[in-house]
Design a protein around this motif. Sequence first.
Motif, PDB file in Angstrom:
ATOM      1  N   VAL A 208       0.974  -1.636  -0.496  1.00 30.59           N
ATOM      2  CA  VAL A 208       0.075  -0.094  -0.448  1.00 30.59           C
ATOM      3  C   VAL A 208       0.756   1.214  -0.250  1.00 30.59           C
ATOM      4  O   VAL A 208       0.374   2.262  -0.258  1.00 30.59           O
ATOM      5  CB  VAL A 208      -0.406   0.839   0.977  1.00 30.59           C
ATOM      6  CG1 VAL A 208      -1.987  -1.059   1.003  1.00 30.59           C
ATOM      7  CG2 VAL A 208      -0.123   0.077   2.939  1.00 30.59           C
ATOM      8  N   ASN A 209       2.162   0.700  -0.127  1.00 35.03           N
ATOM      9  CA  ASN A 209       2.925   2.301   0.215  1.00 35.03           C
ATOM     10  C   ASN A 209       3.435   2.895  -1.311  1.00 35.03           C
ATOM     11  O   ASN A 209       3.737   4.071  -1.124  1.00 35.03           O
ATOM     12  CB  ASN A 209       3.774   1.916   1.413  1.00 35.03           C
ATOM     13  CG  ASN A 209       3.928   2.358   2.815  1.00 35.03           C
ATOM     14  OD1 ASN A 209       2.840   3.506   3.605  1.00 35.03           O
ATOM     15  ND2 ASN A 209       4.221   1.060   3.391  1.00 35.03           N
ATOM     16  N   SER A 210       3.107   1.752  -2.429  1.00 36.21           N
ATOM     17  CA  SER A 210       3.223   2.595  -3.045  1.00 36.21           C
ATOM     18  C   SER A 210       2.306   2.856  -4.013  1.00 36.21           C
ATOM     19  O   SER A 210       1.378   2.425  -4.195  1.00 36.21           O
ATOM     20  CB  SER A 210       4.571   1.089  -3.259  1.00 36.21           C
ATOM     21  OG  SER A 210       3.863   1.771  -5.456  1.00 36.21           O
ATOM     22  N   ALA A 211       2.346   4.233  -4.474  1.00 31.17           N
ATOM     23  CA  ALA A 211       1.189   5.470  -5.077  1.00 31.17           C
ATOM     24  C   ALA A 211       0.808   4.476  -6.544  1.00 31.17           C
ATOM     25  O   ALA A 211       0.159   3.492  -6.656  1.00 31.17           O
ATOM     26  CB  ALA A 211       1.761   6.358  -5.360  1.00 31.17           C
ATOM     27  N   LEU A 212       1.663   3.961  -7.075  1.00 31.86           N
ATOM     28  CA  LEU A 212       1.605   3.396  -8.462  1.00 31.86           C
ATOM     29  C   LEU A 212       1.303   1.686  -8.312  1.00 31.86           C
ATOM     30  O   LEU A 212       0.000   1.616  -9.061  1.00 31.86           O
ATOM     31  CB  LEU A 212       3.201   3.370  -9.296  1.00 31.86           C
ATOM     32  CG  LEU A 212       3.476   2.058 -10.511  1.00 31.86           C
ATOM     33  CD1 LEU A 212       2.218   2.632 -11.739  1.00 31.86           C
ATOM     34  CD2 LEU A 212       4.803   1.690 -10.622  1.00 31.86           C
ATOM     35  N   ALA A 213       0.930   1.065  -7.083  1.00 32.34           N
ATOM     36  CA  ALA A 213       0.905  -0.552  -7.160  1.00 32.34           C
ATOM     37  C   ALA A 213      -0.652   0.782  -6.531  1.00 32.34           C
ATOM     38  O   ALA A 213      -1.191  -0.568  -7.145  1.00 32.34           O
ATOM     39  CB  ALA A 213       1.341  -1.227  -5.700  1.00 32.34           C
ATOM     40  N   CYS A 214      -0.810   1.078  -6.428  1.00 27.42           N
ATOM     41  CA  CYS A 214      -2.319   1.112  -5.844  1.00 27.42           C
ATOM     42  C   CYS A 214      -3.022   1.811  -6.977  1.00 27.42           C
ATOM     43  O   CYS A 214      -4.056   1.426  -6.907  1.00 27.42           O
ATOM     44  CB  CYS A 214      -2.769   2.502  -4.369  1.00 27.42           C
ATOM     45  SG  CYS A 214      -1.958   1.678  -2.713  1.00 27.42           S
ATOM     46  N   ILE A 215      -2.528   2.175  -7.293  1.00 26.45           N
ATOM     47  CA  ILE A 215      -3.246   2.631  -9.040  1.00 26.45           C
ATOM     48  C   ILE A 215      -3.773   1.247  -9.855  1.00 26.45           C
ATOM     49  O   ILE A 215      -4.556   2.118 -10.389  1.00 26.45           O
ATOM     50  CB  ILE A 215      -2.099   3.822  -9.605  1.00 26.45           C
ATOM     51  CG1 ILE A 215      -1.778   5.485  -9.347  1.00 26.45           C
ATOM     52  CG2 ILE A 215      -3.214   4.041 -11.306  1.00 26.45           C
ATOM     53  CD1 ILE A 215      -2.979   6.164  -9.620  1.00 26.45           C
ATOM     54  N   VAL A 216      -2.760   0.960 -10.194  1.00 24.26           N
ATOM     55  CA  VAL A 216      -2.336  -0.045 -10.177  1.00 24.26           C
ATOM     56  C   VAL A 216      -3.927  -1.328  -9.661  1.00 24.26           C
ATOM     57  O   VAL A 216      -3.917  -1.690 -10.710  1.00 24.26           O
ATOM     58  CB  VAL A 216      -1.208  -0.904 -10.544  1.00 24.26           C
ATOM     59  CG1 VAL A 216      -1.880  -2.621 -11.647  1.00 24.26           C
ATOM     60  CG2 VAL A 216      -0.383   0.022 -11.821  1.00 24.26           C
ATOM     61  N   ALA A 217      -3.418  -1.581  -8.428  1.00 21.76           N
ATOM     62  CA  ALA A 217      -5.027  -2.067  -8.324  1.00 21.76           C
ATOM     63  C   ALA A 217      -5.909  -1.577  -8.054  1.00 21.76           C
ATOM     64  O   ALA A 217      -7.582  -2.561  -8.701  1.00 21.76           O
ATOM     65  CB  ALA A 217      -4.260  -2.392  -7.002  1.00 21.76           C
ATOM     66  N   TYR A 218      -5.776  -0.302  -8.538  1.00 23.26           N
ATOM     67  CA  TYR A 218      -7.747   0.162  -8.406  1.00 23.26           C
ATOM     68  C   TYR A 218      -7.936   0.185  -9.775  1.00 23.26           C
ATOM     69  O   TYR A 218      -9.274  -0.318 -10.436  1.00 23.26           O
ATOM     70  CB  TYR A 218      -7.479   2.107  -8.024  1.00 23.26           C
ATOM     71  CG  TYR A 218      -8.280   2.447  -8.107  1.00 23.26           C
ATOM     72  CD1 TYR A 218     -10.119   2.046  -7.435  1.00 23.26           C
ATOM     73  CD2 TYR A 218      -8.898   3.719  -9.298  1.00 23.26           C
ATOM     74  CE1 TYR A 218     -10.994   3.100  -7.509  1.00 23.26           C
ATOM     75  CE2 TYR A 218      -9.965   4.426  -8.936  1.00 23.26           C
ATOM     76  CZ  TYR A 218     -11.040   3.990  -8.407  1.00 23.26           C
ATOM     77  OH  TYR A 218     -12.182   4.628  -8.853  1.00 23.26           O
ATOM     78  N   GLY A 219      -7.146   0.655 -10.599  1.00 24.83           N
ATOM     79  CA  GLY A 219      -7.812  -0.339 -12.532  1.00 24.83           C
ATOM     80  C   GLY A 219      -7.920  -1.606 -12.090  1.00 24.83           C
ATOM     81  O   GLY A 219      -9.016  -1.762 -13.145  1.00 24.83           O
ATOM     82  N   ILE A 220      -7.065  -2.474 -12.155  1.00 22.26           N
ATOM     83  CA  ILE A 220      -7.125  -3.924 -12.370  1.00 22.26           C
ATOM     84  C   ILE A 220      -8.378  -4.053 -11.398  1.00 22.26           C
ATOM     85  O   ILE A 220      -8.911  -5.110 -12.436  1.00 22.26           O
ATOM     86  CB  ILE A 220      -5.648  -4.292 -12.155  1.00 22.26           C
ATOM     87  CG1 ILE A 220      -4.437  -4.104 -12.986  1.00 22.26           C
ATOM     88  CG2 ILE A 220      -5.825  -5.633 -12.511  1.00 22.26           C
ATOM     89  CD1 ILE A 220      -4.666  -4.081 -14.814  1.00 22.26           C
ATOM     90  N   GLY A 221      -8.528  -3.823 -10.305  1.00 25.28           N
ATOM     91  CA  GLY A 221      -9.870  -4.004  -9.246  1.00 25.28           C
ATOM     92  C   GLY A 221     -10.834  -4.070 -10.255  1.00 25.28           C
ATOM     93  O   GLY A 221     -11.732  -4.023 -10.231  1.00 25.28           O
ATOM     94  N   MET A 222     -10.967  -2.596 -10.594  1.00 21.33           N
ATOM     95  CA  MET A 222     -12.226  -1.893 -11.349  1.00 21.33           C
ATOM     96  C   MET A 222     -12.211  -2.876 -12.169  1.00 21.33           C
ATOM     97  O   MET A 222     -14.109  -2.901 -12.728  1.00 21.33           O
ATOM     98  CB  MET A 222     -11.632  -0.764 -12.012  1.00 21.33           C
ATOM     99  CG  MET A 222     -12.324   0.742 -10.865  1.00 21.33           C
ATOM    100  SD  MET A 222     -13.689   0.415 -10.535  1.00 21.33           S
ATOM    101  CE  MET A 222     -14.878   1.382 -11.527  1.00 21.33           C
ATOM    102  N   VAL A 223     -11.179  -3.030 -13.250  1.00 22.31           N
ATOM    103  CA  VAL A 223     -11.561  -4.323 -14.685  1.00 22.31           C
ATOM    104  C   VAL A 223     -12.592  -5.178 -13.962  1.00 22.31           C
ATOM    105  O   VAL A 223     -13.632  -5.607 -14.516  1.00 22.31           O
ATOM    106  CB  VAL A 223     -10.271  -4.394 -15.520  1.00 22.31           C
ATOM    107  CG1 VAL A 223     -10.246  -5.182 -16.294  1.00 22.31           C
ATOM    108  CG2 VAL A 223     -10.027  -2.575 -15.964  1.00 22.31           C
TER     109      VAL A 223
END
Lengths: 322, 244
Positions: A208-223
């Motif tokens: 959770v500390n990586s902003a990039l990982a959170c963005i990817v998780a949020y985007g892929i999670g949405m998909v």
Amino acid sequence: MLTIEHAYWLLALFLAGAAWLNLRGRRGWHAAFWTVLAALFACGDFVLDAAKSHNEVPAQLAGIGVLALAVLAPRMHRGELREREEVMREADALRLRHKLFVPAILIPLVTMAVALFGSYAAFGGMRLFAQKQMTLTGLALACMVALIAALWVTRARPRAGLIEGRRLLDTLGWAALLPLTLAALGGVFAATGVGDAIAQLVRMAIPVNSALACIVAYGIGMVLFTVIMGNAFAAFPVLTAGIGLPLLIQLHGANPAILGALGMLTGYCGTLFTPMAANFNIVPVALLELPNQSDVIRAQWKTGAMLLILNLILMYFLVFRH
Amino acid sequence: MHWLPLLGVAVVVIGFALRFNPVPVVVAAGVVSGLAAGKSVADILTLLGTSFVSERALLLFVLTLPAIGVLERAGLREHARNWISRLHGFTLARLLISYLAIRQVLCMMGLTDIEGHAQTVRPLLAPMAEAAAEKRGAPLAQEERNDVRAFCAATDNIGRFFGEDVFIALGAVLLIQGFYAQHGIELEPLQIALWALPTAICAFLIHGARSVLFARRINAMATPVEAASDPVEKQKLPDADQHG
């Protein structure tokens, strides 16, 4: 005043007519299927009103109706429904020419007129259209106007409307029902906490500390969630409450407006990949008489994949700007 | 946290993978997920019934079928085909791109339901696209015809999805605004809608480019031998079983 309920009754009437034609044509499964569906449409408001006043029996009967549809659906094989011979259609086409477009164009035009000006239409001090779902009420009205125009232009007998409508309805078959059943499943999933469980799983899997990982998780999670539910609207509140809000907005300081818009659009990319989005991906397969369930998805997934990557990049570079 | 309701998701995934009829799969998933969450059968039936009838709007497109059917009986598809094949310079790529642009712009104005698979794709866009494709000088083989139709449906979907998000008065934008409001973040709808624009423009460019490539592929596949084949053959509808 015209309301969306009138449109549902009209639809129930059409479904009942199609059931009648199927019964006469000795296609019992089709007849039963459309009869149950017609009953669900005609009684829908009664069911909802009763459920509101804590009488759940009608809703349970509707639930049994849904189960019955599920049992009947696999038995509806596409039979031979004769279309008028091509020679005759071609001859009419040469004679009627652009006149044929007029009723077809009336559907969008009348719908648009009601959507734009319906709020101002009144007769003797009474409003013509109810505010609730006015565009769809307009669509129903437009379909009737177009049917009358079509009968007039082609000089066909009124019952041709039912016969030809039923031909197309049976071409659709159970695929017509899928969007509704999926939406009902969405309701069940929401009520049983499926969404929260998925958001929890995603959070367990990322740093959770990586902003990039959170963005990817949020985007892929949405998909992924959209692919499962067939609907980005169902995915948005779950994923944004689970990842977007606590991790991206509160922890990493993302801009909520940009995150919301791009997050939703990322979910839309998922809609292009999934058979669960039946009204967009399965209904046209039936309407266009394509041989494989996945034909429409195959035509569009590349556009969806490119837009998905693009959205993730846009999100990463836009949401943290200040 | 309750993990059992996820069984419903598993039912959907397995059912779709095994190509069962989707309607019973979806209903079964709802029942499984409800049972796994510890709900009673009566509660599950209530939930199924009320969720189903609250979503009736999704079937309203069926009301277009009688009018479209009557017009098809009088040769609407044949006329759309004839007309496009007479218009010089109206190529497949141009047709698809214009439709995409119109669809996106209308959806940006909130007019999502005036076009669609039943209203415009089957009766108008698909036959027009087939006629435009046949301007290559050879009739379409059945597989190519299916590809053209599927691409038309895809174009309608993409135009709709990446147009409606820019419209401020209903649907996506209000859902986003409402969600944030519940969580104490006040936003104006326009702030949200504006940020959907870059993706909308990219969607137009990407799918427009894909339309050009698709039209080129269809063009390149024209083999003069097929031109001589039986013209009746191409009109046959696929009778493959769709029930998976």
